[in-house]
Design a protein around this motif. Structure first.
Motif, mmCIF file in Angstrom:
data_model
loop_
_atom_site.group_PDB
_atom_site.id
_atom_site.type_symbol
_atom_site.label_atom_id
_atom_site.label_comp_id
_atom_site.label_asym_id
_atom_site.label_seq_id
_atom_site.Cartn_x
_atom_site.Cartn_y
_atom_site.Cartn_z
ATOM 1 N N GLY A 140 0.797 -1.224 0.000
ATOM 2 C CA GLY A 140 0.000 0.000 0.000
ATOM 3 C C GLY A 140 0.824 1.267 0.000
ATOM 4 O O GLY A 140 0.390 2.299 0.532
ATOM 5 N N VAL A 141 2.018 1.208 -0.603
ATOM 6 C CA VAL A 141 2.923 2.356 -0.648
ATOM 7 C C VAL A 141 2.951 2.913 -2.070
ATOM 8 O O VAL A 141 3.220 2.162 -3.016
ATOM 9 C CB VAL A 141 4.351 1.956 -0.216
ATOM 10 C CG1 VAL A 141 5.312 3.125 -0.371
ATOM 11 C CG2 VAL A 141 4.342 1.449 1.220
ATOM 12 N N PRO A 142 2.700 4.199 -2.259
ATOM 13 C CA PRO A 142 2.773 4.764 -3.603
ATOM 14 C C PRO A 142 4.208 4.841 -4.111
ATOM 15 O O PRO A 142 5.161 4.896 -3.326
ATOM 16 C CB PRO A 142 2.163 6.164 -3.450
ATOM 17 C CG PRO A 142 2.336 6.493 -2.013
ATOM 18 C CD PRO A 142 2.263 5.195 -1.269
ATOM 19 N N LEU A 143 4.339 4.865 -5.432
ATOM 20 C CA LEU A 143 5.650 4.845 -6.082
ATOM 21 C C LEU A 143 5.749 5.956 -7.116
ATOM 22 O O LEU A 143 4.839 6.151 -7.926
ATOM 23 C CB LEU A 143 5.867 3.489 -6.766
ATOM 24 C CG LEU A 143 7.065 3.343 -7.714
ATOM 25 C CD1 LEU A 143 8.370 3.478 -6.951
ATOM 26 C CD2 LEU A 143 6.992 2.002 -8.453
ATOM 27 N N VAL A 144 6.860 6.684 -7.087
ATOM 28 C CA VAL A 144 7.205 7.647 -8.128
ATOM 29 C C VAL A 144 8.443 7.111 -8.832
ATOM 30 O O VAL A 144 9.486 6.928 -8.201
ATOM 31 C CB VAL A 144 7.486 9.052 -7.548
ATOM 32 C CG1 VAL A 144 7.936 9.998 -8.661
ATOM 33 C CG2 VAL A 144 6.255 9.595 -6.837
ATOM 34 N N HIS A 145 8.325 6.846 -10.114
ATOM 35 C CA HIS A 145 9.418 6.251 -10.886
ATOM 36 C C HIS A 145 9.955 7.271 -11.879
ATOM 37 O O HIS A 145 9.196 7.863 -12.655
ATOM 38 C CB HIS A 145 8.909 5.014 -11.629
ATOM 39 C CG HIS A 145 9.922 4.399 -12.551
ATOM 40 N ND1 HIS A 145 11.095 3.848 -12.107
ATOM 41 C CD2 HIS A 145 9.938 4.274 -13.907
ATOM 42 C CE1 HIS A 145 11.779 3.391 -13.139
ATOM 43 N NE2 HIS A 145 11.113 3.642 -14.232
#
Length: 313
Positions: A114-119
């Motif tokens: 449930g952790v957002p990701l910025v790639h």
């Protein structure tokens, strides 16, 4: 909303794979400038190999657990990448492992925790044949192994089901890495003249400026105000050629920019083909209410001012 307004409220905990690289170091510095609002964990590749599933699971799980215990909001900003563009032509397998398989694993674990990701991605996913700045939704057409592996990483992240965003940038330079600006600084001290290609156009981008933009985006995402669009472009505004950037570097050094001579791509062959035009449109970034990055020439001046201040400190 300004960047300072946007970073008010509950703090965030950020995991930065690739934390010892150029962008990773500037993410740490940008977070430190905001005080204790942002807690950054920035392991280098030796500490967190994104191609090792067990290491990724452990790192993201520890982030989520620690953030919950401290009352912070967890987010991952993936700055890990294989960026040796020419070497990737002979070692596409390794580049694919880092640039595609790594983000795929990060996205899968982020989704499960449930952790957002910025790639973070690159302008090299485009062919460079456009006659106007590329929009996020434009068709991809990478010309190099590096570009192909980064495009595969984007697709893996966006198709993972994770709460994830892809941010493309271009022509990145900073104090903590090997980059074109630092190469020109070195060549200015060693050569009477330097020949630089004048038929490739893009937007030079300060990794320090990009870092601040990524932290602003991360703060919005974790507070439930993430952009609707899942792919964004973030560069310093304006455009130039490598020749134009090299002349600007010489000017900042107090050297004669006339010592920089223009040449064509054919005059300077490289193993990996470069996109001749890779200017990225920042329209989607602005439409999302995010703070625009300053003009590239202004950012370059600030970069050299910071270098001078460090030398005299």
């Amino acid at each position: 909303m300004s960047r300072s307004d946007d970073t008010e409220g509950a703090g965030i905990a950020v995991l930065v794979p690739g934390g010892r690289g150029q962008l990773g170091r500037d993410l740490v510095a940008a977070a430190a400038a905001l005080g204790d609002r942002i807690d950054v964990i920035a392991p280098g590749s030796a500490e967190l190999d994104v191609t090792e599933p067990g290491a990724v699971v452990e790192a993201v799980t520890d982030l989520a657990t620690g953030a919950a215990q401290s009352g912070r909001r967890a987010v991952v900003i993936n700055a890990a990448a294989y960026t040796a563009v020419d070497a990737a032509e002979e070692d596409e397998g390794t580049a694919f492992s880092v640039n595609a398989d790594g983000p795929r694993m990060l996205a899968a674990v982020c989704s499960s925790r449930g952790v957002p990701l910025v790639h973070v991605s690159t302008d090299y996913v485009f062919s460079g044949t456009a006659d106007r700045p590329y929009e996020p939704e434009d068709a991809l057409g990478p010309r190099s192994a590096y570009g192909r592996t980064k495009a595969a990483g984007e697709n893996a992240v966006l198709g993972s089901g994770a709460r994830a965003w892809v941010v493309r940038t271009a022509w990145l330079y900073g104090a903590g890495g090997n980059n074109f600006v630092r190469t020109m600084m070195e060549l200015e001290s060693r050569r009477d003249t330097v020949s630089v290609v004048d038929d490739q156009c893009g937007s030079p981008t300060s990794s320090a400026d990009l870092a601040r933009g990524l932290l602003e985006l991360a703060d919005r995402i974790t507070s439930g105000r993430g952009p609707r669009r899942k792919v964004l472009h973030c560069t310093n505004s304006g455009q130039t050629t490598w020749f134009g950037l090299a002349r600007a570097v010489f000017e900042e050094l107090g050297a004669d920019p006339g010592r920089v001579r223009p040449c064509s791509t054919e005059d300077f062959p490289r193993p990996a083909p470069r996109p001749p035009y890779s200017v990225l449109s920042n329209a989607a970034w602005l439409e999302s209410g995010l703070t625009p990055l300053r003009p590239w020439r202004e950012a370059l001046t600030a970069f050299f001012a910071e270098l001078r201040s460090r030398r005299t400190a």
